[in-house]
Design a protein around this motif. Sequence first.
Motif, mmCIF file in Angstrom:
data_model
loop_
_atom_site.group_PDB
_atom_site.id
_atom_site.type_symbol
_atom_site.label_atom_id
_atom_site.label_comp_id
_atom_site.label_asym_id
_atom_site.label_seq_id
_atom_site.Cartn_x
_atom_site.Cartn_y
_atom_site.Cartn_z
ATOM 1 N N VAL A 62 0.819 -1.214 0.000
ATOM 2 C CA VAL A 62 0.000 0.000 0.000
ATOM 3 C C VAL A 62 0.854 1.266 0.000
ATOM 4 C CG1 VAL A 62 -0.325 0.195 2.508
ATOM 5 C CG2 VAL A 62 -2.126 1.011 0.947
ATOM 6 N N GLY A 63 2.041 1.235 0.575
ATOM 7 C CA GLY A 63 2.927 2.398 0.533
ATOM 8 C C GLY A 63 3.296 2.771 -0.893
ATOM 9 N N HIS A 64 3.501 1.747 -1.737
ATOM 10 C CA HIS A 64 3.784 2.008 -3.151
ATOM 11 C C HIS A 64 2.584 2.667 -3.824
ATOM 12 C CE1 HIS A 64 6.719 -1.559 -2.741
ATOM 13 N NE2 HIS A 64 7.437 -0.447 -2.758
ATOM 14 N N ILE A 65 1.400 2.140 -3.570
ATOM 15 C CA ILE A 65 0.182 2.724 -4.150
ATOM 16 C C ILE A 65 0.042 4.173 -3.706
ATOM 17 C CG2 ILE A 65 -2.352 2.640 -4.167
ATOM 18 C CD1 ILE A 65 -2.060 -0.440 -3.889
ATOM 19 N N ASN A 66 0.250 4.431 -2.415
ATOM 20 C CA ASN A 66 0.091 5.789 -1.892
ATOM 21 C C ASN A 66 1.017 6.784 -2.573
ATOM 22 O OD1 ASN A 66 -1.873 4.891 -0.127
ATOM 23 N ND2 ASN A 66 -0.489 4.768 1.627
ATOM 24 N N ILE A 67 2.294 6.443 -2.724
ATOM 25 C CA ILE A 67 3.213 7.413 -3.318
ATOM 26 C C ILE A 67 2.938 7.600 -4.806
ATOM 27 C CG2 ILE A 67 5.201 5.925 -3.849
ATOM 28 C CD1 ILE A 67 6.848 8.425 -2.575
ATOM 29 N N LEU A 68 2.547 6.519 -5.499
ATOM 30 C CA LEU A 68 2.221 6.656 -6.919
ATOM 31 C C LEU A 68 0.956 7.500 -7.124
ATOM 32 C CD1 LEU A 68 3.084 3.067 -8.173
ATOM 33 C CD2 LEU A 68 4.364 5.185 -8.625
ATOM 34 N N GLU A 69 -0.049 7.291 -6.291
ATOM 35 C CA GLU A 69 -1.268 8.109 -6.385
ATOM 36 C C GLU A 69 -0.968 9.576 -6.100
ATOM 37 O OE1 GLU A 69 -5.201 5.483 -5.357
ATOM 38 O OE2 GLU A 69 -3.983 6.132 -3.652
ATOM 39 N N ARG A 70 -0.167 9.833 -5.068
ATOM 40 C CA ARG A 70 0.171 11.224 -4.735
ATOM 41 C C ARG A 70 1.024 11.858 -5.823
ATOM 42 N NH1 ARG A 70 2.750 11.010 0.951
ATOM 43 N NH2 ARG A 70 3.267 8.939 0.257
ATOM 44 N N ALA A 71 1.933 11.097 -6.408
ATOM 45 C CA ALA A 71 2.757 11.616 -7.508
ATOM 46 C C ALA A 71 1.872 11.986 -8.696
ATOM 47 C CB ALA A 71 3.811 10.584 -7.915
ATOM 48 N N ARG A 72 0.936 11.110 -9.034
ATOM 49 C CA ARG A 72 0.030 11.373 -10.169
ATOM 50 C C ARG A 72 -0.810 12.607 -9.926
ATOM 51 N NH1 ARG A 72 -2.915 12.436 -13.901
ATOM 52 N NH2 ARG A 72 -3.442 11.033 -15.605
ATOM 53 N N ALA A 73 -1.203 12.856 -8.677
ATOM 54 C CA ALA A 73 -2.020 14.025 -8.339
ATOM 55 C C ALA A 73 -1.251 15.329 -8.542
ATOM 56 C CB ALA A 73 -2.510 13.922 -6.896
ATOM 57 N N MET A 74 0.072 15.262 -8.665
ATOM 58 C CA MET A 74 0.893 16.464 -8.859
ATOM 59 C C MET A 74 0.891 16.935 -10.307
ATOM 60 S SD MET A 74 2.177 17.073 -5.918
ATOM 61 C CE MET A 74 2.165 16.212 -4.363
ATOM 62 N N GLY A 75 0.389 16.104 -11.223
ATOM 63 C CA GLY A 75 0.422 16.476 -12.637
ATOM 64 C C GLY A 75 -0.620 15.757 -13.454
ATOM 65 N N ASP A 76 -0.398 15.796 -14.777
ATOM 66 C CA ASP A 76 -1.357 15.235 -15.731
ATOM 67 C C ASP A 76 -0.934 13.873 -16.278
ATOM 68 O OD1 ASP A 76 -2.865 17.772 -15.829
ATOM 69 O OD2 ASP A 76 -1.047 18.515 -16.820
ATOM 70 N N TYR A 77 0.317 13.504 -16.069
ATOM 71 C CA TYR A 77 0.885 12.310 -16.705
ATOM 72 C C TYR A 77 1.961 11.772 -15.765
ATOM 73 C CZ TYR A 77 2.715 9.605 -20.727
ATOM 74 O OH TYR A 77 3.105 8.604 -21.601
ATOM 75 N N LEU A 78 1.923 10.482 -15.456
ATOM 76 C CA LEU A 78 2.886 9.899 -14.524
ATOM 77 C C LEU A 78 3.783 8.887 -15.218
ATOM 78 C CD1 LEU A 78 4.058 9.553 -11.685
ATOM 79 C CD2 LEU A 78 2.255 7.861 -11.242
ATOM 80 N N ILE A 79 5.088 9.133 -15.117
ATOM 81 C CA ILE A 79 6.119 8.265 -15.663
ATOM 82 C C ILE A 79 6.841 7.628 -14.482
ATOM 83 C CG2 ILE A 79 8.202 8.178 -17.093
ATOM 84 C CD1 ILE A 79 7.039 11.180 -17.930
ATOM 85 N N VAL A 80 7.023 6.311 -14.525
ATOM 86 C CA VAL A 80 7.664 5.608 -13.412
ATOM 87 C C VAL A 80 8.885 4.845 -13.918
ATOM 88 C CG1 VAL A 80 7.368 3.893 -11.578
ATOM 89 C CG2 VAL A 80 5.440 5.350 -12.242
ATOM 90 N N GLY A 81 10.028 5.139 -13.296
ATOM 91 C CA GLY A 81 11.246 4.379 -13.546
ATOM 92 C C GLY A 81 11.358 3.278 -12.511
ATOM 93 N N VAL A 82 11.373 2.035 -12.962
ATOM 94 C CA VAL A 82 11.498 0.880 -12.073
ATOM 95 C C VAL A 82 12.966 0.460 -12.068
ATOM 96 C CG1 VAL A 82 10.833 -1.532 -11.721
ATOM 97 C CG2 VAL A 82 9.129 0.136 -12.493
#
Length: 130
Positions: A15-35
């Motif tokens: 759930v910590g991963h979900i939380n940070i990804l959701e919050r990151a997406r809320a900062m903009g219009d498009y979310l790019i994730v480097g794994v």
Amino acid sequence: MKKVITFGTFDVFHVGHINILERARAMGDYLIVGVSSDELNFSKKNRYPIYNEADRVKIISAMRFVDEVFIEESLDLKLEYINKHNATILVMGDDWKGRFDWVKPACEVLYLPRTPSISTTEIIEIVKSI
């Protein structure tokens, strides 16, 4: 368009991963994730992830609020990844606070608080002790 980029290993997804990804997406219009690649994870933590990089990319790609996923090969290439993906905001967990301020001329840098009382390392230790 505000493009947000973030990075992580995302091993033993929680759930910590979900939380940070959701919050990151809320900062903009498009979310790019480097794994983080398996090799990068080994160099950072002296262990390979439980799930291989292909599986971790598949998990992150399945998230509805993630628009694009790529393999991060090196922490030193953050600026290159930011420029390649035209990111305007870099979001990282606050456990990295200050470590990527050097990319600020290229984009805004935000460090978000981690979800309390949960980490992949702790989960692995608990499972190993059972």
